[in-house]
Design an enzyme around this catalytic site. Structure first.
Site, PDB file in Angstrom:
ATOM      1  N   THR A  27       0.575  -0.712   0.184  1.00  0.00           N
ATOM      2  CA  THR A  27       0.700   0.096  -0.053  1.00  0.00           C
ATOM      3  C   THR A  27       0.885   0.651  -0.223  1.00  0.00           C
ATOM      4  OG1 THR A  27      -1.492  -0.690   1.691  1.00  0.00           O
ATOM      5  CG2 THR A  27      -1.945   1.515   1.281  1.00  0.00           C
ATOM      6  N   ARG A  67      -2.557   5.651   7.267  1.00  0.00           N
ATOM      7  CA  ARG A  67      -2.436   3.063   8.072  1.00  0.00           C
ATOM      8  C   ARG A  67      -2.436   3.662   9.210  1.00  0.00           C
ATOM      9  NH1 ARG A  67      -1.008  -1.688   5.310  1.00  0.00           N
ATOM     10  NH2 ARG A  67      -2.381  -1.469   4.447  1.00  0.00           N
ATOM     11  N   HIS A  86     -10.568  -1.130   3.920  1.00  0.00           N
ATOM     12  CA  HIS A  86      -9.195  -0.407   3.222  1.00  0.00           C
ATOM     13  C   HIS A  86      -9.881  -0.350   1.962  1.00  0.00           C
ATOM     14  CE1 HIS A  86      -5.350  -0.781   1.845  1.00  0.00           C
ATOM     15  NE2 HIS A  86      -5.235  -1.483   2.360  1.00  0.00           N
TER      16      HIS A  86
END
Ligand code: NCD
Length: 470
Positions: A58, A108, A136
């Site tokens: 990510t 995050r 997510h």
């Protein structure tokens, strides 16, 4: 409505048309990347990546995406130790500082609702790169793009979600999107790690959607040598919004064998509670033997990282698309970043019938003395400045949803704030939430308590309509 300046906290922040617009732009970006073309439309723009949890794909793909767009990145890969958080700085303060160094912030965090708090305080767009076991959404964009590339469409497919459906945040965002796109979802959870109650309820009440379950016996027989496989039963639900929740439809083995994609996830050991410690071991590994049972050219997907749930022998299987899925992270995140920064502009008309939320819930700010029961909710950790807030889902039984982590609560006691509008102090009484008082008290006056102690501490006395909570 355009994308510029918006946040992406939940996949449900985007309509279906908006999701499709992101996927289309990502496809253009992907073709341009393949041809080696330069797409430097974000020159002069800066992205901050604020990661309080480990990440390979990510963060890597967000940063690569920004570089490909010609922008720069301020990176905090271990924000919990390398930023001022280590000194006790809150999320709200961190993002208000970072917004003067960055035009967009990707966050995050291990706490559910953390990205929403960041969005509440930052003026620049916030992208949720995973908040605890909640959502997510950008992984879902990669997943949908992978499905579309592999199968040519999303609507009408059948997808089997496999593994940890309880704590897997990729699963939660994905199942909302699949439900909204008219995909059939079969659940094959690890024992005890089925979809959370709040996700099931939202699927049902907002999207008229009930996922199906894979029968344990069918899966066991498909696996041959596996002698004990337990598919977690859903908890008995007796909530009026979903009267038959314990009657979750099962699919037959034939239907499972026709699945278009198998979406495998690892058990989120870092998020497992004590109750879940016994889970996992009996769940079969997805391997060549299992895949032989599938009739169609079933795509094998995985958000990665994998542990033991997906055999390496499948890596050369032509339908294994998990590395491709990770690679698509770059064009997907390029498209999203360019749109939120206003560097690419697409106006997607909002059609009422396609608005993602069916139900407009009222918000209960007055719910004094009620805390979110989820120990991993951001409102529990940053209580210095976050006031717990809830939406009312249902009146009988009284059901509230935390606006941060979306966990549900069924508070047992209520009172009216009208007591201080000229009424006698003797009227400062609390009642059971399942008494007729719930209908009598106007929503704007409703006060809710977690416990009798809380009610007493606030100066309320029990009415004759107080019974022990069920
Ligand atoms: C996932 C995550 O972080 O939730 N990884 C990812 O972003 N691709 C899945 C996981 O950690 O299991």
């Amino acid at each position: 409505m355009g994308f510029a300046g918006r946040d992406l906290i939940s996949i449900n922040d985007f309509t279906n048309e908006e999701i499709e617009a992101v996927l289309e732009l990502a496809d253009e970006m992907n073709s341009a990347l393949e041809k080696g073309e330069r797409i430097e439309i974000c020159q002069g723009k800066d992205m901050a990546t604020l990661f309080y949890e480990p990440s390979t794909r990510t963060r890597g793909s967000f940063e690569r995406a920004m570089h490909k767009l010609g922008g720069t990145v301020v990176s905090f890969p271990e924000a919990q130790t390398t930023s001022s958080v280590a000194k006790g700085e809150t999320i709200a303060d961190t993002v208000r500082v970072l917004e003067s160094y960055a035009d967009i912030i990707v966050i995050r965090h291990p706490w559910e609702g953390a990205a929403k708090v960041a969005a509440d305080y930052a003026k620049v767009p916030i992208i949720n790169a995973g908040d605890g076991g909640h959502e997510h959404p950008t992984q879902t964009l990669c997943d949908l793009y992978t499905l579309k590339k592999g199968k040519g469409k999303i609507r009408g497919l059948a997808v089997c979600l496999w593994g940890d459906l309880k704590y897997g945040r990729t699963i939660h965002s994905l199942i909302y999107a699949l439900a909204r796109f008219g995909t059939e979802v079969f659940c094959a959870p690890v024992q005890g790690l089925g979809l959370p109650e709040a996700v099931l309820r939202k699927l049902h009440s907002e999207y008229d959607y009930v996922p199906k379950k894979v029968k344990g016996d069918d899966l066991r027989s498909m696996m041959g040598e596996v002698d004990a496989l337990y598919i977690s039963p859903f908890k008995p639900y007796n909530l009026p919004l979903w009267p038959d929740l314990d009657v979750v439809p099962f699919i037959d083995r034939e239907a499972l064998r026709n699945a278009d994609a198998l979406y495998v996830t690892r058990v989120q050991t870092e998020r497992r509670g004590e109750d879940d410690q016994r889970a996992q071991e009996s769940h079969p590994t997805v391997n060549a033997k299992l895949l032989k049972e599938f009739k169609k050219k079933t795509l094998v997907m995985h958000p990665m990282p994998r542990v033991n749930e997906l055999a390496y022998e499948l890596d050369n299987y032509p339908r294994s698309v998990y590395f491709q899925q990770a690679a698509y992270g770059v064009p997907i995140r390029m498209a999203l970043t360019a749109l939120l920064l206003g560097a690419s502009q697409i106006e997607v008309p909002r059609k009422d019938s396609f608005l993602p939320r069916k139900t407009a819930y009222s918000r209960y700010k007055e719910a004094i003395s009620v805390k979110c029961p989820n120990p991993n909710c951001v409102s529990r950790h940053e209580s210095r400045y976050i006031v717990p807030k809830f939406e009312m889902l249902n009146e009988e039984p009284l059901t509230l949803r935390c606006v941060y982590c979306e966990h549900e609560i069924h508070p047992p006691y209520i009172a009216s704030s009208e007591w201080h509008h000229g009424l006698m102090l003797e009227d400062k009484k609390y009642h059971s939430a399942d008494s007729h008082w719930l209908r009598k008290i106007k929503p704007e006056n409703l006060i809710i308590f977690d416990s009798e102690e809380e009610a007493r501490a606030k100066g309320f006395r029990p009415s004759k309509y107080v019974t022990a909570p069920r």
